[in-house]
Design a protein around this motif. Sequence first.
Motif, PDB file in Angstrom:
ATOM      1  N   LEU A  14       0.663  -1.623   0.101  1.00  0.00           N
ATOM      2  CA  LEU A  14       0.246   0.020  -0.087  1.00  0.00           C
ATOM      3  C   LEU A  14       0.818   1.047  -0.190  1.00  0.00           C
ATOM      4  CD1 LEU A  14      -3.077  -1.141   2.507  1.00  0.00           C
ATOM      5  CD2 LEU A  14      -2.535  -0.833   0.232  1.00  0.00           C
ATOM      6  N   THR A  15       1.843   1.483   0.714  1.00  0.00           N
ATOM      7  CA  THR A  15       2.635   2.329   1.451  1.00  0.00           C
ATOM      8  C   THR A  15       3.399   3.144  -0.601  1.00  0.00           C
ATOM      9  OG1 THR A  15       2.812   2.262   2.904  1.00  0.00           O
ATOM     10  CG2 THR A  15       4.702   3.823   2.019  1.00  0.00           C
ATOM     11  N   ALA A  16       3.842   1.661  -1.399  1.00  0.00           N
ATOM     12  CA  ALA A  16       4.469   1.248  -2.365  1.00  0.00           C
ATOM     13  C   ALA A  16       3.340   1.918  -3.754  1.00  0.00           C
ATOM     14  CB  ALA A  16       4.993   0.928  -3.266  1.00  0.00           C
ATOM     15  N   ALA A  17       2.491   1.898  -3.627  1.00  0.00           N
ATOM     16  CA  ALA A  17       0.907   2.178  -3.952  1.00  0.00           C
ATOM     17  C   ALA A  17       1.008   3.761  -4.013  1.00  0.00           C
ATOM     18  CB  ALA A  17      -0.291   1.160  -3.912  1.00  0.00           C
ATOM     19  N   THR A  18       1.284   3.489  -2.871  1.00  0.00           N
ATOM     20  CA  THR A  18       1.089   5.374  -2.647  1.00  0.00           C
ATOM     21  C   THR A  18       1.506   6.182  -3.828  1.00  0.00           C
ATOM     22  OG1 THR A  18       0.093   5.054  -0.725  1.00  0.00           O
ATOM     23  CG2 THR A  18       0.599   7.072  -0.722  1.00  0.00           C
ATOM     24  N   PHE A  19       2.883   6.110  -3.576  1.00  0.00           N
ATOM     25  CA  PHE A  19       3.856   6.697  -4.032  1.00  0.00           C
ATOM     26  C   PHE A  19       4.118   6.426  -5.504  1.00  0.00           C
ATOM     27  CE2 PHE A  19       7.237   5.085  -0.125  1.00  0.00           C
ATOM     28  CZ  PHE A  19       7.619   7.321   0.028  1.00  0.00           C
ATOM     29  N   ILE A  20       3.853   5.782  -5.998  1.00  0.00           N
ATOM     30  CA  ILE A  20       3.381   5.345  -7.299  1.00  0.00           C
ATOM     31  C   ILE A  20       2.451   6.176  -7.694  1.00  0.00           C
ATOM     32  CG2 ILE A  20       2.573   3.923  -9.770  1.00  0.00           C
ATOM     33  CD1 ILE A  20       3.626   1.672  -8.354  1.00  0.00           C
ATOM     34  N   ILE A  21       1.210   5.623  -7.662  1.00  0.00           N
ATOM     35  CA  ILE A  21       0.354   7.450  -7.321  1.00  0.00           C
ATOM     36  C   ILE A  21       0.607   8.904  -7.285  1.00  0.00           C
ATOM     37  CG2 ILE A  21      -1.715   8.451  -6.653  1.00  0.00           C
ATOM     38  CD1 ILE A  21      -2.593   5.368  -6.174  1.00  0.00           C
ATOM     39  N   CYS A  22       1.325   9.195  -6.211  1.00  0.00           N
ATOM     40  CA  CYS A  22       1.708  10.353  -6.493  1.00  0.00           C
ATOM     41  C   CYS A  22       3.587  10.527  -7.420  1.00  0.00           C
ATOM     42  CB  CYS A  22       2.428  10.343  -4.784  1.00  0.00           C
ATOM     43  SG  CYS A  22       1.801  10.798  -3.284  1.00  0.00           S
ATOM     44  N   PHE A  23       3.541   9.805  -7.815  1.00  0.00           N
ATOM     45  CA  PHE A  23       4.948   9.839  -8.597  1.00  0.00           C
ATOM     46  C   PHE A  23       4.357  10.014  -9.912  1.00  0.00           C
ATOM     47  CE2 PHE A  23       8.376   6.630  -6.406  1.00  0.00           C
ATOM     48  CZ  PHE A  23       8.517   8.425  -5.412  1.00  0.00           C
ATOM     49  N   GLU A  24       3.296   9.553 -10.272  1.00  0.00           N
ATOM     50  CA  GLU A  24       2.226   9.883 -11.092  1.00  0.00           C
ATOM     51  C   GLU A  24       1.534  11.088 -11.620  1.00  0.00           C
ATOM     52  OE1 GLU A  24      -1.127   7.505 -14.184  1.00  0.00           O
ATOM     53  OE2 GLU A  24      -0.762   6.653 -12.201  1.00  0.00           O
ATOM     54  N   LYS A  25       1.027  11.607 -10.354  1.00  0.00           N
ATOM     55  CA  LYS A  25      -0.074  12.902 -10.008  1.00  0.00           C
ATOM     56  C   LYS A  25       1.617  13.643 -10.263  1.00  0.00           C
ATOM     57  CE  LYS A  25      -2.735  15.916  -7.019  1.00  0.00           C
ATOM     58  NZ  LYS A  25      -4.015  15.192  -7.089  1.00  0.00           N
ATOM     59  N   TRP A  26       2.224  13.996  -9.714  1.00  0.00           N
ATOM     60  CA  TRP A  26       3.213  15.337 -10.070  1.00  0.00           C
ATOM     61  C   TRP A  26       3.990  15.053 -11.327  1.00  0.00           C
ATOM     62  CZ3 TRP A  26       5.758  12.805  -4.515  1.00  0.00           C
ATOM     63  CH2 TRP A  26       4.951  13.510  -3.505  1.00  0.00           C
ATOM     64  N   ALA A  75       3.139  -7.345  -6.465  1.00  0.00           N
ATOM     65  CA  ALA A  75       2.017  -8.183  -7.632  1.00  0.00           C
ATOM     66  C   ALA A  75       0.699  -7.201  -6.584  1.00  0.00           C
ATOM     67  CB  ALA A  75       1.434  -9.339  -6.714  1.00  0.00           C
ATOM     68  N   LEU A  76       0.793  -7.390  -5.396  1.00  0.00           N
ATOM     69  CA  LEU A  76      -1.067  -6.448  -4.329  1.00  0.00           C
ATOM     70  C   LEU A  76      -0.412  -5.295  -5.007  1.00  0.00           C
ATOM     71  CD1 LEU A  76      -3.049  -6.471  -3.216  1.00  0.00           C
ATOM     72  CD2 LEU A  76      -1.123  -6.008  -1.154  1.00  0.00           C
ATOM     73  N   CYS A  77       0.604  -4.674  -4.808  1.00  0.00           N
ATOM     74  CA  CYS A  77       0.958  -3.118  -5.271  1.00  0.00           C
ATOM     75  C   CYS A  77       0.167  -3.022  -6.525  1.00  0.00           C
ATOM     76  CB  CYS A  77       2.174  -2.217  -5.437  1.00  0.00           C
ATOM     77  SG  CYS A  77       2.706  -0.630  -5.975  1.00  0.00           S
ATOM     78  N   ARG A  78       0.853  -4.133  -7.736  1.00  0.00           N
ATOM     79  CA  ARG A  78       0.292  -3.424  -8.724  1.00  0.00           C
ATOM     80  C   ARG A  78      -1.381  -3.156  -9.364  1.00  0.00           C
ATOM     81  NH1 ARG A  78       0.829  -7.599 -13.857  1.00  0.00           N
ATOM     82  NH2 ARG A  78       0.127  -6.265 -15.999  1.00  0.00           N
ATOM     83  N   ALA A  79      -1.609  -4.321  -8.609  1.00  0.00           N
ATOM     84  CA  ALA A  79      -3.240  -4.341  -7.941  1.00  0.00           C
ATOM     85  C   ALA A  79      -4.278  -3.547  -7.948  1.00  0.00           C
ATOM     86  CB  ALA A  79      -3.562  -5.713  -8.025  1.00  0.00           C
ATOM     87  N   VAL A  80      -3.608  -2.686  -7.103  1.00  0.00           N
ATOM     88  CA  VAL A  80      -4.411  -0.409  -6.456  1.00  0.00           C
ATOM     89  C   VAL A  80      -3.464  -0.376  -7.070  1.00  0.00           C
ATOM     90  CG1 VAL A  80      -3.785   0.655  -4.112  1.00  0.00           C
ATOM     91  CG2 VAL A  80      -3.409  -2.130  -4.210  1.00  0.00           C
ATOM     92  N   VAL A  81      -2.441  -0.273  -7.946  1.00  0.00           N
ATOM     93  CA  VAL A  81      -2.419   1.003  -8.995  1.00  0.00           C
ATOM     94  C   VAL A  81      -3.508   0.886 -10.085  1.00  0.00           C
ATOM     95  CG1 VAL A  81      -0.868   1.559 -10.061  1.00  0.00           C
ATOM     96  CG2 VAL A  81      -0.047   1.059  -7.947  1.00  0.00           C
ATOM     97  N   ASN A  82      -3.528  -0.373 -10.916  1.00  0.00           N
ATOM     98  CA  ASN A  82      -4.358  -0.501 -11.687  1.00  0.00           C
ATOM     99  C   ASN A  82      -5.718   0.212 -11.125  1.00  0.00           C
ATOM    100  OD1 ASN A  82      -2.555  -0.785 -13.582  1.00  0.00           O
ATOM    101  ND2 ASN A  82      -2.313  -3.453 -13.084  1.00  0.00           N
ATOM    102  N   PHE A  83      -6.595  -0.751  -9.971  1.00  0.00           N
ATOM    103  CA  PHE A  83      -7.283   0.022  -9.599  1.00  0.00           C
ATOM    104  C   PHE A  83      -8.211   1.033  -9.175  1.00  0.00           C
ATOM    105  CE2 PHE A  83     -10.538   0.184  -5.999  1.00  0.00           C
ATOM    106  CZ  PHE A  83     -11.961  -0.739  -6.606  1.00  0.00           C
ATOM    107  N   SER A  84      -6.668   1.969  -9.301  1.00  0.00           N
ATOM    108  CA  SER A  84      -6.841   3.362  -8.700  1.00  0.00           C
ATOM    109  C   SER A  84      -7.293   4.119  -9.899  1.00  0.00           C
ATOM    110  CB  SER A  84      -6.267   4.131  -7.878  1.00  0.00           C
ATOM    111  OG  SER A  84      -5.083   4.161  -8.613  1.00  0.00           O
ATOM    112  N   SER A  85      -6.221   3.761 -10.934  1.00  0.00           N
ATOM    113  CA  SER A  85      -6.679   4.627 -12.178  1.00  0.00           C
ATOM    114  C   SER A  85      -7.719   4.082 -12.866  1.00  0.00           C
ATOM    115  CB  SER A  85      -5.846   4.639 -13.520  1.00  0.00           C
ATOM    116  OG  SER A  85      -5.763   2.630 -13.772  1.00  0.00           O
TER     117      SER A  85
END
Length: 86
Positions: A14-26, A75-85
């Motif tokens: 969940l922390t890695a997914a949050t970082f990826i979402i923030c990096f994408e937004k920035w 794997a869980l991070c990828r699922a969270v990032v794909n779900f959030s997009s």
Amino acid sequence: MLVQLLALVVLVALTAATFIICFEKWGWLRAMEVHGPGRCDFCLGFWIGVVLTVNAVAWLALPWWWVLGALPAAALCRAVVNFSSE
């Protein structure tokens, strides 16, 4: 002990997914795509997970093999990032 490992995997994912979402937004991921071969959410989640688990192992004095938790966390991070997009 297995419950703690599972909790670490979920927390790292969940922390890695949050970082990826923030990096994408920035816009950092778009800048990396210009200079790199492309974007792989699984790979990015894995390497962020490795950094996070190495830090957790060092700070919390956990067994070294807990670093292997970065793989299921990716794997869980990828699922969270794909779900959030969506």
